[in-house]
Design a protein around this motif. Structure first.
Motif, short mmCIF file in Angstrom:
data_model
loop_
_atom_site.label_atom_id
_atom_site.label_comp_id
_atom_site.label_asym_id
_atom_site.label_seq_id
_atom_site.Cartn_x
_atom_site.Cartn_y
_atom_site.Cartn_z
N THR A 245 -9.88 -16.15 13.08
CA THR A 245 -8.76 -17.10 13.08
C THR A 245 -7.86 -16.96 11.86
N LEU A 246 -8.07 -15.92 11.06
CA LEU A 246 -7.22 -15.72 9.87
C LEU A 246 -5.78 -15.38 10.25
N GLU A 247 -5.62 -14.65 11.34
CA GLU A 247 -4.31 -14.10 11.75
C GLU A 247 -3.74 -13.26 10.61
N HIS A 248 -2.62 -13.67 10.01
CA HIS A 248 -2.01 -12.83 8.97
C HIS A 248 -2.34 -13.31 7.56
N ARG A 249 -3.22 -14.29 7.44
CA ARG A 249 -3.61 -14.75 6.11
C ARG A 249 -4.61 -13.78 5.48
N PRO A 250 -4.65 -13.68 4.15
CA PRO A 250 -5.59 -12.76 3.49
C PRO A 250 -7.03 -13.25 3.64
N LEU A 251 -7.97 -12.32 3.51
CA LEU A 251 -9.39 -12.66 3.62
C LEU A 251 -9.81 -13.70 2.59
N THR A 252 -9.17 -13.66 1.43
CA THR A 252 -9.51 -14.62 0.38
C THR A 252 -9.16 -16.06 0.76
N SER A 253 -8.52 -16.25 1.91
CA SER A 253 -8.29 -17.60 2.42
C SER A 253 -9.58 -18.23 2.92
N ILE A 254 -10.59 -17.40 3.17
CA ILE A 254 -11.89 -17.91 3.61
C ILE A 254 -12.54 -18.67 2.46
N GLN A 255 -12.89 -19.91 2.70
CA GLN A 255 -13.44 -20.76 1.65
C GLN A 255 -14.70 -20.15 1.05
N GLY A 256 -14.67 -19.94 -0.27
CA GLY A 256 -15.84 -19.44 -0.99
C GLY A 256 -15.90 -17.94 -1.16
N LEU A 257 -14.99 -17.19 -0.54
CA LEU A 257 -15.03 -15.73 -0.65
C LEU A 257 -14.31 -15.27 -1.91
N LYS A 258 -15.03 -14.57 -2.78
CA LYS A 258 -14.45 -14.06 -4.01
C LYS A 258 -13.62 -12.81 -3.72
N GLU A 259 -12.59 -12.62 -4.51
CA GLU A 259 -11.67 -11.51 -4.29
C GLU A 259 -12.38 -10.16 -4.33
N GLU A 260 -13.34 -9.98 -5.25
CA GLU A 260 -14.02 -8.69 -5.37
C GLU A 260 -14.91 -8.38 -4.16
N ARG A 261 -15.29 -9.42 -3.42
CA ARG A 261 -16.13 -9.23 -2.23
C ARG A 261 -15.30 -8.97 -0.97
N ALA A 262 -14.02 -9.29 -1.01
CA ALA A 262 -13.19 -9.28 0.20
C ALA A 262 -13.09 -7.91 0.89
N PRO A 263 -12.96 -6.78 0.15
CA PRO A 263 -12.73 -5.51 0.85
C PRO A 263 -13.81 -5.12 1.86
N THR A 264 -15.05 -5.53 1.64
CA THR A 264 -16.12 -5.14 2.57
C THR A 264 -16.76 -6.34 3.26
#
Length: 305
Positions: A245-264
Motif C-alpha cells: 500500500t506504499l504506492e509512490h511513497r518511500p519505504l521509510t514511510s513504513i513505521q519503525g523502518l530505519k533508513e539503513e534497513r530499507a534497501p533490502t
C-alpha cells in the motif's frame, strides 16, 4: 594477567563486520564492534564479476578495520578474516584478495556454506539460552543457512542461494511492488528448498531463531510499534500489506523502518514470508549471535592455545 586482544572479521554479501575482544574468565568479552553495509552482492554482474564500485566499497571498509586493529594493538596472529557467499562466487576473487591484502595484511579464509552454517550455530549457542531442538535461519545477502541442532550438537546444516541482496535485484526492481513479486519469490524458494525441505520437516524442531539483518529489521519495526519481539505469519502478512500500500511513497514511510534497513527490507520480508509458509514456521525469535560470534569463539580458542 591480561589476555591479548583479538579481532574476528566477517565479509558477508551485505555487511562487513569486525568484533574486537579479549578473554575474561574463559569467555570472549567484546570490547568494540564495527559494521558497514557494503552490499557486495549488488556489484555482481551476469558473469559473477564484482564491479569496481562494489570492490572499492569493500576495500575502503577493510582499510578502516586495519586502522582499528592498529589502534587496539592486536597481534597479526590474533586476527581472523572470514568470507562467505559472494566471495565464494565471484570470478575475480583473486583481484579482490590482492587489493584487500594491500590494506588489511591478513589472509582471507573463504569458507563453504556448510562451514558457515556450523559457525552460525556455534555463535547462536554461545549467546542464546536454551538447549531444546532449534531451527536457526540466517538470511544473508546472497545465501541463507538453515541449521537444526540440540544444545551443542548440529543435526542438519545447509546453505542455499537465497539472499536479500540478490533477491532484491532479481525480483524487486520495479518501483511499484505488487503481490505477484511476493508470489514469485515464494515459487522460487519452493524450488530451491526441494532437496532439503523434507529432511528439515522430518527432523522437526521446538523453536525457531533468526540470525540476520532481515530479522533484526522486522524486530525493530515491531519495537517501534510497541509489539512483542516475536515474528509470526500475521506479522509478516501485515508488513507485506504495508509494503503493497506504499504506492509512490518511500519505504521509510513504513513505521519503525530505519533508513539503513530499507534497501533490502522488501526482499527480506518476502523471504521470511515464503519460509514461514513453506516450512510451517509458527514463530521466530531473534538469535543472540550468529556467524561473527561463531568466528570469535573459534578465534578465542586459538588464542588461548
Amino acid at each position: 594477567m591480561s589476555q591479548p586482544p583479538y579481532a574476528a572479521i566477517t565479509l558477508g554479501s551485505n555487511s562487513f563486520n569486525m568484533l574486537v575482544a579479549e578473554t575474561i574468565k574463559g569467555k570472549p568479552c567484546i570490547t568494540a564492534k564495527f559494521k558497514r553495509k557494503v552490499r557486495l552482492a549488488e556489484g555482481m554482474d551476469e558473469h559473477d564479476k564484482l564491479s569496481d564500485e562494489a570492490m572499492a566499497r569493500g576495500i575502503d571498509c577493510l582499510a578502516m578495520f586495519a586502522q582499528e586493529i592498529d589502534k587496539a594493538g592486536i597481534a597479526p596472529d590474533n586476527v581472523a578474516v572470514i568470507a562467505t557467499a559472494t566471495l565464494r562466487r565471484i570470478s575475480n576473487v583473486q583481484v579482490f584478495r590482492a587489493q584487500a591484502l594491500s590494506v588489511l595484511p591478513y589472509p582471507i579464509e573463504i569458507i563453504s556454506g556448510e562451514e558457515e552454517a556450523e559457525l552460525i550455530y556455534q555463535g547462536m549457542i554461545a549467546t542464546t539460552q536454551g538447549d531444546e531442538r532449534r531451527l536457526v535461519i540466517d538470511i544473508g545477502g546472497a545465501s541463507t543457512e538453515f541449521i537444526i541442532g540440540e544444545n551443542h550438537h548440529v543435526l542438519l546444516k545447509t546453505s542455499l542461494p537465497i539472499g536479500c541482496v540478490t533477491f532484491n535485484q532479481q525480483f524487486f526492481q520495479q518501483q511499484m511492488i505488487t503481490v505477484s513479486e511476493f508470489n514469485r519469490v515464494k515459487q522460487h524458494i519452493d524450488g530451491v528448498l526441494q532437496t532439503v525441505r523434507q529432511p528439515l520437516l522430518d527432523l522437526g524442531w521446538r523453536s525457531t531463531l533468526g540470525a540476520s539483518g532481515s530479522v533484526q529489521a522486522v524486530m525493530e519495526v515491531l519495537a517501534a510499534r510497541a509489539k512483542p519481539q516475536v515474528i509470526s505469519l500475521p506479522v509478516l502478512q501485515q508488513l507485506q500489506q504495508d509494503i503493497l500500500t506504499l504506492e509512490h511513497r518511500p519505504l521509510t514511510s513504513i513505521q519503525g523502518l530505519k533508513e539503513e534497513r530499507a534497501p533490502t527490507f522488501v526482499s527480506g520480508v518476502a523471504i521470511l514470508l515464503a519460509l514461514f509458509e513453506l516450512l510451517n514456521i509458527e514463530q521466530l525469535a531473534l538469535s543472540g549471535g550468529a556467524l561473527r560470534e561463531g568466528v570469535l569463539e573459534r578465534l578465542a580458542g586459538k588464542v588461548a592455545s
